[in-house]
Design a protein around this motif. Structure first.
Motif, PDB file in Angstrom:
ATOM      1  N   LEU A   1       1.541  17.101   7.545  1.00 42.69           N
ATOM      2  CA  LEU A   1       1.870  17.668   8.855  1.00 42.69           C
ATOM      3  C   LEU A   1       2.274  16.564   9.823  1.00 42.69           C
ATOM      4  O   LEU A   1       3.222  16.712  10.596  1.00 42.69           O
ATOM      5  N   THR A   2       1.531  15.444   9.781  1.00 43.38           N
ATOM      6  CA  THR A   2       1.891  14.298  10.624  1.00 43.38           C
ATOM      7  C   THR A   2       3.300  13.825  10.287  1.00 43.38           C
ATOM      8  O   THR A   2       4.110  13.538  11.180  1.00 43.38           O
ATOM      9  N   GLY A   3       3.601  13.760   8.995  1.00 44.76           N
ATOM     10  CA  GLY A   3       4.923  13.324   8.571  1.00 44.76           C
ATOM     11  C   GLY A   3       6.023  14.261   9.023  1.00 44.76           C
ATOM     12  O   GLY A   3       7.094  13.819   9.456  1.00 44.76           O
ATOM     13  N   PHE A   4       5.775  15.562   8.935  1.00 47.01           N
ATOM     14  CA  PHE A   4       6.776  16.523   9.411  1.00 47.01           C
ATOM     15  C   PHE A   4       7.076  16.306  10.884  1.00 47.01           C
ATOM     16  O   PHE A   4       8.238  16.278  11.305  1.00 47.01           O
ATOM     17  N   LEU A   5       6.022  16.180  11.677  1.00 43.33           N
ATOM     18  CA  LEU A   5       6.220  15.995  13.122  1.00 43.33           C
ATOM     19  C   LEU A   5       6.957  14.691  13.403  1.00 43.33           C
ATOM     20  O   LEU A   5       7.839  14.634  14.276  1.00 43.33           O
ATOM     21  N   ALA A   6       6.617  13.632  12.676  1.00 42.46           N
ATOM     22  CA  ALA A   6       7.288  12.345  12.872  1.00 42.46           C
ATOM     23  C   ALA A   6       8.778  12.465  12.563  1.00 42.46           C
ATOM     24  O   ALA A   6       9.633  11.906  13.272  1.00 42.46           O
ATOM     25  N   HIS A   7       9.115  13.183  11.489  1.00 38.60           N
ATOM     26  CA  HIS A   7      10.525  13.366  11.111  1.00 38.60           C
ATOM     27  C   HIS A   7      11.276  14.146  12.179  1.00 38.60           C
ATOM     28  O   HIS A   7      12.347  13.725  12.642  1.00 38.60           O
TER      29      HIS A   7
ATOM     30  N   PHE B   1       7.469   5.086   8.410  1.00 37.47           N
ATOM     31  CA  PHE B   1       6.999   3.989   9.270  1.00 37.47           C
ATOM     32  C   PHE B   1       6.067   4.494  10.376  1.00 37.47           C
ATOM     33  O   PHE B   1       5.022   3.892  10.646  1.00 37.47           O
ATOM     34  N   ALA B   2       6.446   5.603  11.030  1.00 33.52           N
ATOM     35  CA  ALA B   2       5.631   6.104  12.137  1.00 33.52           C
ATOM     36  C   ALA B   2       4.294   6.640  11.646  1.00 33.52           C
ATOM     37  O   ALA B   2       3.252   6.415  12.273  1.00 33.52           O
ATOM     38  N   THR B   3       4.312   7.353  10.526  1.00 30.41           N
ATOM     39  CA  THR B   3       3.063   7.864   9.961  1.00 30.41           C
ATOM     40  C   THR B   3       2.131   6.724   9.593  1.00 30.41           C
ATOM     41  O   THR B   3       0.917   6.793   9.823  1.00 30.41           O
ATOM     42  N   ALA B   4       2.685   5.656   9.027  1.00 29.03           N
ATOM     43  CA  ALA B   4       1.858   4.502   8.662  1.00 29.03           C
ATOM     44  C   ALA B   4       1.179   3.915   9.893  1.00 29.03           C
ATOM     45  O   ALA B   4      -0.009   3.545   9.844  1.00 29.03           O
ATOM     46  N   GLN B   5       1.896   3.848  11.006  1.00 28.73           N
ATOM     47  CA  GLN B   5       1.300   3.282  12.218  1.00 28.73           C
ATOM     48  C   GLN B   5       0.258   4.204  12.825  1.00 28.73           C
ATOM     49  O   GLN B   5      -0.834   3.779  13.211  1.00 28.73           O
ATOM     50  N   VAL B   6       0.579   5.503  12.899  1.00 32.36           N
ATOM     51  CA  VAL B   6      -0.343   6.456  13.524  1.00 32.36           C
ATOM     52  C   VAL B   6      -1.610   6.629  12.686  1.00 32.36           C
ATOM     53  O   VAL B   6      -2.713   6.762  13.232  1.00 32.36           O
ATOM     54  N   LEU B   7      -1.477   6.608  11.351  1.00 29.91           N
ATOM     55  CA  LEU B   7      -2.622   6.824  10.474  1.00 29.91           C
ATOM     56  C   LEU B   7      -3.287   5.529  10.033  1.00 29.91           C
ATOM     57  O   LEU B   7      -4.288   5.565   9.317  1.00 29.91           O
ATOM     58  N   GLY B   8      -2.747   4.391  10.445  1.00 29.90           N
ATOM     59  CA  GLY B   8      -3.347   3.111  10.081  1.00 29.90           C
ATOM     60  C   GLY B   8      -3.193   2.762   8.615  1.00 29.90           C
ATOM     61  O   GLY B   8      -4.085   2.148   8.012  1.00 29.90           O
ATOM     62  N   GLN B   9      -2.069   3.128   8.011  1.00 27.42           N
ATOM     63  CA  GLN B   9      -1.848   2.833   6.600  1.00 27.42           C
ATOM     64  C   GLN B   9      -1.414   1.381   6.405  1.00 27.42           C
ATOM     65  O   GLN B   9      -0.880   0.743   7.303  1.00 27.42           O
ATOM     66  N   SER B  10      -1.629   0.883   5.187  1.00 26.35           N
ATOM     67  CA  SER B  10      -1.307  -0.504   4.872  1.00 26.35           C
ATOM     68  C   SER B  10       0.189  -0.669   4.616  1.00 26.35           C
ATOM     69  O   SER B  10       0.930   0.301   4.440  1.00 26.35           O
ATOM     70  N   ARG B  11       0.606  -1.911   4.575  1.00 20.27           N
ATOM     71  CA  ARG B  11       2.008  -2.233   4.270  1.00 20.27           C
ATOM     72  C   ARG B  11       2.393  -1.700   2.892  1.00 20.27           C
ATOM     73  O   ARG B  11       3.483  -1.154   2.707  1.00 20.27           O
ATOM     74  N   GLN B  12       1.480  -1.813   1.906  1.00 18.51           N
ATOM     75  CA  GLN B  12       1.792  -1.332   0.569  1.00 18.51           C
ATOM     76  C   GLN B  12       1.890   0.186   0.536  1.00 18.51           C
ATOM     77  O   GLN B  12       2.745   0.754  -0.152  1.00 18.51           O
ATOM     78  N   GLU B  13       1.030   0.897   1.278  1.00 15.23           N
ATOM     79  CA  GLU B  13       1.136   2.362   1.341  1.00 15.23           C
ATOM     80  C   GLU B  13       2.498   2.780   1.877  1.00 15.23           C
ATOM     81  O   GLU B  13       3.063   3.794   1.453  1.00 15.23           O
ATOM     82  N   MET B  14       3.002   1.999   2.815  1.00 15.20           N
ATOM     83  CA  MET B  14       4.316   2.289   3.376  1.00 15.20           C
ATOM     84  C   MET B  14       5.386   2.189   2.291  1.00 15.20           C
ATOM     85  O   MET B  14       6.255   3.064   2.172  1.00 15.20           O
ATOM     86  N   TRP B  15       5.324   1.156   1.479  1.00 12.45           N
ATOM     87  CA  TRP B  15       6.318   0.982   0.422  1.00 12.45           C
ATOM     88  C   TRP B  15       6.097   1.960  -0.724  1.00 12.45           C
ATOM     89  O   TRP B  15       7.053   2.325  -1.424  1.00 12.45           O
ATOM     90  N   ASN B  16       4.860   2.421  -0.916  1.00 10.60           N
ATOM     91  CA  ASN B  16       4.628   3.488  -1.889  1.00 10.60           C
ATOM     92  C   ASN B  16       5.381   4.750  -1.477  1.00 10.60           C
ATOM     93  O   ASN B  16       5.936   5.462  -2.321  1.00 10.60           O
ATOM     94  N   ALA B  17       5.396   5.030  -0.175  1.00  8.80           N
ATOM     95  CA  ALA B  17       6.113   6.202   0.316  1.00  8.80           C
ATOM     96  C   ALA B  17       7.622   6.044   0.132  1.00  8.80           C
ATOM     97  O   ALA B  17       8.321   7.001  -0.196  1.00  8.80           O
ATOM     98  N   VAL B  18       8.141   4.821   0.345  1.00 10.86           N
ATOM     99  CA  VAL B  18       9.563   4.576   0.101  1.00 10.86           C
ATOM    100  C   VAL B  18       9.877   4.800  -1.375  1.00 10.86           C
ATOM    101  O   VAL B  18      10.903   5.404  -1.725  1.00 10.86           O
TER     102      VAL B  18
END
Length: 560
Positions: free
Chosen positions: A261-267, A300-317
């Motif tokens: 849901l956070t990701g949908f809103l960010a998009h 990128f925005a979800t990672a910042q809002v949810l406090g995700q790590s740099r690697q989690e960000m690249w997992n999403a990519v």
């Protein structure tokens, strides 16, 4: 005195709307007792027929009636039923939920708290010379909400951005700067609290990194049907974003679902920056930046809002890239495919996010998110200065991008079969370690298993394919008149004796590929449901080789 001033302001605003040349006044009201929206259209002298925008796949003739017989309603026209009739009375029954149609905005939204939101293009004229100017009239004690305002006085449409929703009722209303969040009081509390905290954070992030933009209203509503289900659907219009939560299984969800849901809103919020009046809303190849860019912004925005790590960000990519591999055209380049197909599905979203990640990394290797939003900020500043119409994804290429990487990315989009190898080359040159993935996430698992089921169903059903690829299994549609062995309406839980939930999807792919090469039979297993035993397994004859499926990858985050 304050109430008098508000009334005077509303009267002045209404008078200015009515005085506009070629503007047909429309009074719109909602009656909670009869669950009906009534509209009264007053035709000016010399106007006998109104040309209206097409609502397809919805039909105006089925949505509207004329209770007093004053109006003749066509799919794209409104006219008086009798000579000399100047006021047309229209009524829309909203006592039941509007059907959901792919690629279309519902004509109205029903909240569980009694609020009803009306799709404003119901009153959008096709002829700009004679436009309609609706005035939204709340019932006594009620309020009307739209165009960034919530009030008890009549609301005039913002004709500069008429496309959105206007609501009647008493939902939760939250203001944050220019943002207005309208939430169904029947939505689970945890969702309302989460959205109320995260939406302002997302808007603040985008505003801080890309500059100010006009953010549309956000409507969040709950439809508790079908029972036992959980799904969501979103729509983005110039004046409103609508997020619908469907099903009654939203009270408790896992973290991944909540994060979606956070990701949908960010998009969707990002489109206020990449598709507004400043940049325009380009199509074709530019979808890689517009929709793919919004997907990368989501990551990128979800990672910042949810406090995700740099690697989690690249997992999403990597998840976007793996989904892209399964959607790539086999015989044409991405650019040619996007030019030829106005509705290309998910491909520009997933492939665009992967492509944009290379530009983000080149812009700022230490902080790709900062670099990425900076690219959009510079593009917006250039358009504000030069008033350039539209944009291409190439406009976001940073000046620091090496010529060889630039050429490789251009070739990735234009040449058939070049996207995967050229993008891997670009990632590698920019410091991303591209490795084979052996443990697939849930979405990638479903995508690969869906490809297998697609092939087997086409073999069994004479080329017809009709199923839902759901998180809890593959649901076959019904009826399936052309299928020889598959069971209509059944839920597939195993292929080749391997569980879809626990089995290795890559092993299932390999097993089915081997069976199909020898034109053998693949066993399809089904679930027991509703207290009934499972249907007997199907023996599906695989009549052609399974197309080669690309190997999924893992992206190891480059060193900061």
């Amino acid at each position: 005195m304050k109430r008098l001033l508000i009334a005077l302001a509303a009267t002045v605003a209404l008078a200015s709307v009515r005085a506009r040349a070629g503007c047909v006044p429309v009074d719109v009201r909602y009656d909670a007792g009869t669950h009906a929206v009534d509209a009264f259209v007053t035709l000016p002298a010399g106007v006998d027929t109104l040309s209206m925008t097409d609502l397809a796949p919805y039909r105006r003739t089925r949505l509207w009636t004329s209770p007093d017989g004053s109006a003749r309603i066509g799919e794209t026209t409104l006219s008086p039923a009798r000579p000399g009739q100047r006021t047309l009375h229209l009524r829309m029954d909203v006592s039941a939920d509007a059907p959901i149609e792919d690629g279309a905005y519902p004509p109205y939204l029903r909240f569980t708290d009694g609020t009803v939101a009306v799709y404003t293009p119901l009153f959008l004229a096709a002829d700009t010379a004679t436009s309609l100017c609706p005035r939204w009239q709340p019932s006594r004690g009620d309020q009307v909400i739209g165009y960034g305002r919530a009030q008890r006085a009549p609301l005039a449409s913002d004709m500069a951005q008429p496309e959105g929703y206007v609501a009647f009722g008493h939902p939760d209303v939250l203001r944050h700067g220019a943002l207005m969040l309208v939430s169904d009081r029947g939505t689970p509390t945890w969702i309302r609290r989460r959205i109320a905290a995260q939406v302002p954070a997302l808007v603040d992030l985008y505003t801080r990194t890309m500059g100010p933009a006009s953010v549309p209203m956000l409507f969040v509503f709950n439809r508790p049907t079908p029972r036992g289900a959980r799904d969501y659907k979103g729509d983005h219009l110039p004046a409103a974003i609508a997020l619908g939560l469907y099903g009654d299984a939203w009270k408790q969800v896992d973290r991944a679902t909540a994060d979606q849901l956070t990701g949908f809103l960010a998009h969707e919020l990002f489109h206020s920056w990449d598709s507004d009046a400043t940049l325009g809303s380009p199509e074709g190849e530019a979808l890689l930046a517009k929709e793919g860019g919004a997907e990368l912004a989501r990551i990128f925005a979800t990672a910042q809002v949810l406090g995700q790590s740099r690697q989690e960000m690249w997992n999403a990519v990597a998840r976007s890239y793996n989904a892209c591999l399964l959607a790539l055209p086999h015989d044409a380049g991405i650019a040619a495919t996007l030019a030829a197909h106005p509705q290309p599905g998910q491909m520009p979203y997933d492939c665009g996010a992967a492509l944009m990640s290379a530009l983000a990394l080149a812009a700022d290797p230490a902080d790709p998110a900062r670099g990425y939003f900076g690219l959009w900020r510079r593009l917006r500043q250039a358009h504000l200065r030069d008033r350039q119409p539209g944009y291409q994804w190439q406009d976001l290429m940073p000046a620091s991008l090496a010529p060889s990487v630039r050429a490789g990315l251009m070739d990735a989009v234009t040449s058939p079969g070049a996207f995967a190898p050229r993008l891997v080359e670009a990632w590698t040159a920019l410091g991303v370690r591209v490795q084979h993935e052996t443990v697939l996430d849930a979405d990638t698992r479903r995508a690969y298993l869906g490809k297998v089921m697609f092939h087997l169903m086409a073999s069994d059903c004479g080329g017809m394919v009709s199923f839902g690829n759901n998180p809890d299994g593959i649901r076959l549609d019904q009826p399936l008149p052309r299928c020889k062995a598959l069971r209509p309406g059944a839920k597939v839980v195993s292929i080749g004796g391997r569980s879809l939930a626990q089995g290795d999807p890559l092993a299932i792919v390999a097993q089915v590929a081997a069976t199909c090469r020898s034109r053998g039979d693949v066993v399809i297993g089904y679930a027991a449901e509703d207290g009934k035993p499972a249907p007997s397994p199907s023996q599906v004859r695989c009549s052609s080789p399974l197309p080669s499926l690309p190997a999924p990858v893992h992206l190891a985050a480059p060193d900061a």
